[in-house]
Design a protein around this motif. Structure first.
Motif, PDB file in Angstrom:
ATOM      1  N   VAL A   1       6.161   1.727  -9.404  1.00  0.00           N
ATOM      2  CA  VAL A   1       4.639   2.142  -8.896  1.00  0.00           C
ATOM      3  C   VAL A   1       4.691   0.898  -7.734  1.00  0.00           C
ATOM      4  CG1 VAL A   1       2.390   2.126  -9.072  1.00  0.00           C
ATOM      5  CG2 VAL A   1       3.787   3.100 -10.709  1.00  0.00           C
ATOM      6  N   SER A   2       4.442   1.127  -6.482  1.00  0.00           N
ATOM      7  CA  SER A   2       4.170   0.189  -5.547  1.00  0.00           C
ATOM      8  C   SER A   2       2.972   0.225  -4.922  1.00  0.00           C
ATOM      9  CB  SER A   2       5.350   0.385  -4.652  1.00  0.00           C
ATOM     10  OG  SER A   2       5.241  -0.812  -3.581  1.00  0.00           O
ATOM     11  N   GLU A   3       2.321  -0.885  -4.694  1.00  0.00           N
ATOM     12  CA  GLU A   3       0.853  -1.124  -4.032  1.00  0.00           C
ATOM     13  C   GLU A   3       0.896  -2.056  -3.046  1.00  0.00           C
ATOM     14  OE1 GLU A   3      -1.881  -1.566  -7.035  1.00  0.00           O
ATOM     15  OE2 GLU A   3      -1.339   0.245  -8.160  1.00  0.00           O
ATOM     16  N   GLN A   4      -0.081  -1.716  -1.951  1.00  0.00           N
ATOM     17  CA  GLN A   4      -0.268  -2.673  -0.941  1.00  0.00           C
ATOM     18  C   GLN A   4      -1.539  -2.301  -0.321  1.00  0.00           C
ATOM     19  OE1 GLN A   4       2.604  -3.578   2.047  1.00  0.00           O
ATOM     20  NE2 GLN A   4       1.627  -5.777   2.629  1.00  0.00           N
ATOM     21  N   GLY A   5      -2.459  -3.010  -0.822  1.00  0.00           N
ATOM     22  CA  GLY A   5      -3.902  -2.865  -0.636  1.00  0.00           C
ATOM     23  C   GLY A   5      -4.279  -1.447  -1.075  1.00  0.00           C
ATOM     24  N   ALA A   6      -4.820  -0.400  -0.358  1.00  0.00           N
ATOM     25  CA  ALA A   6      -5.225   0.586  -1.199  1.00  0.00           C
ATOM     26  C   ALA A   6      -4.049   1.711  -0.817  1.00  0.00           C
ATOM     27  CB  ALA A   6      -6.460   1.335  -0.021  1.00  0.00           C
ATOM     28  N   ASN A   7      -3.071   1.362  -0.511  1.00  0.00           N
ATOM     29  CA  ASN A   7      -1.681   2.234  -0.399  1.00  0.00           C
ATOM     30  C   ASN A   7      -0.929   2.297  -1.532  1.00  0.00           C
ATOM     31  OD1 ASN A   7      -2.546   2.739   2.336  1.00  0.00           O
ATOM     32  ND2 ASN A   7      -1.599   0.762   3.041  1.00  0.00           N
ATOM     33  N   LYS A   8      -0.408   3.428  -1.957  1.00  0.00           N
ATOM     34  CA  LYS A   8      -0.012   3.527  -3.424  1.00  0.00           C
ATOM     35  C   LYS A   8       1.336   4.416  -3.121  1.00  0.00           C
ATOM     36  CE  LYS A   8      -0.670   4.192  -8.303  1.00  0.00           C
ATOM     37  NZ  LYS A   8      -1.379   4.604  -9.162  1.00  0.00           N
ATOM     38  N   VAL A   9       2.532   3.767  -3.799  1.00  0.00           N
ATOM     39  CA  VAL A   9       3.840   4.745  -3.680  1.00  0.00           C
ATOM     40  C   VAL A   9       4.203   4.906  -5.085  1.00  0.00           C
ATOM     41  CG1 VAL A   9       6.122   4.920  -2.859  1.00  0.00           C
ATOM     42  CG2 VAL A   9       4.254   4.035  -1.487  1.00  0.00           C
TER      43      VAL A   9
ATOM     44  N   LEU B   1       2.212  -7.001  -1.313  1.00  0.00           N
ATOM     45  CA  LEU B   1       3.033  -6.022  -1.617  1.00  0.00           C
ATOM     46  C   LEU B   1       3.197  -6.392  -3.260  1.00  0.00           C
ATOM     47  CD1 LEU B   1       4.850  -3.592  -1.007  1.00  0.00           C
ATOM     48  CD2 LEU B   1       6.380  -5.095  -0.597  1.00  0.00           C
ATOM     49  N   ILE B   2       2.992  -5.301  -4.045  1.00  0.00           N
ATOM     50  CA  ILE B   2       3.262  -5.221  -5.544  1.00  0.00           C
ATOM     51  C   ILE B   2       4.123  -4.120  -5.972  1.00  0.00           C
ATOM     52  CG2 ILE B   2       2.204  -4.972  -7.857  1.00  0.00           C
ATOM     53  CD1 ILE B   2      -0.329  -6.195  -6.519  1.00  0.00           C
ATOM     54  N   PHE B   3       5.160  -4.115  -6.718  1.00  0.00           N
ATOM     55  CA  PHE B   3       5.614  -3.223  -7.347  1.00  0.00           C
ATOM     56  C   PHE B   3       5.841  -3.446  -8.935  1.00  0.00           C
ATOM     57  CE2 PHE B   3      10.179  -4.767  -6.310  1.00  0.00           C
ATOM     58  CZ  PHE B   3      10.786  -4.472  -7.331  1.00  0.00           C
ATOM     59  N   LYS B   4       5.944  -2.540  -9.541  1.00  0.00           N
ATOM     60  CA  LYS B   4       6.204  -2.854 -11.171  1.00  0.00           C
ATOM     61  C   LYS B   4       7.156  -1.500 -11.487  1.00  0.00           C
ATOM     62  CE  LYS B   4       1.664  -4.555 -11.893  1.00  0.00           C
ATOM     63  NZ  LYS B   4       0.275  -4.218 -12.599  1.00  0.00           N
TER      64      LYS B   4
END
Length: 181
Positions: free
Chosen positions: A145-153, A122-125
């Protein structure tokens, strides 16, 4: 003759003392002393250091690692430049990096190019974030912007509870990849 001579000196001495008293009176009335105001220094740094590293241990090992380019220690907090903060007290280790950080009462406030990376991917910037170590909650009121694998929010505010694995956000756009069977 001696008495006339003494009288001359006594007049000169009287004039001398009159001149001194007159000069002192002029200084007293014409010159104003500097008005020095009392200052309170409540927030004085205890020390500053470069190449800063802080390690916190608990009975199970390393709990917190905080590294910075430089740090200023105050009575109740650390102010760190180029902060790299790692919390190893939860199920998944969380690492946060930013241009500036303020560490007080187990809360880390981050500013400038904040990147939160958790061990499970899980990553968010964002531009700013706050992490509460006691509740394992990361939050921001800025766009993120948040990402986990191919998912993006993408959203405008985020509150992530690492213990409950719960995310709250506002104004979101989600790109979620469904798994094929």
């Amino acid at each position: 003759m001696q008495s006339k001579l003494m009288k001359g000196y006594s007049i000169n001495i009287n004039l001398f003392f009159l001149f001194i008293v007159g000069g002192l009176m002029m200084i007293f009335f014409l010159f104003k002393p500097m008005d020095i105001k009392e200052q309170n220094f409540d927030d004085i740094p205890l020390f500053e250091m470069s190449a800063f590293t802080l390690l916190e241990f608990n009975p199970s090992g390393l709990a917190t690692l905080m590294v910075g380019e430089s740090a200023t220690r105050y009575n109740d907090r650390y102010k760190v430049k180029k902060i790299n903060y790692t919390d190893n007290t939860q199920e998944f280790r969380a690492n946060m990096k930013a241009n500036e950080g303020l560490y007080r009462d187990e809360i880390v406030d981050l500013n400038g190019d904040v990147a939160y990376v958790r061990e499970d991917g899980l990553i968010f910037k964002s531009e700013s974030a706050s992490y509460d170590k006691k509740t394992a909650t990361a939050s921001t009121l800025d766009a993120y912007v948040s990402e986990q694998g191919a998912n993006k929010v993408i959203g405008t505010a985020l509150k992530y509870n690492n213990l409950l694995k719960r995310v709250e956000s506002k104004n979101i756009v989600v790109n979620y990849q469904l798994k094929e069977r």
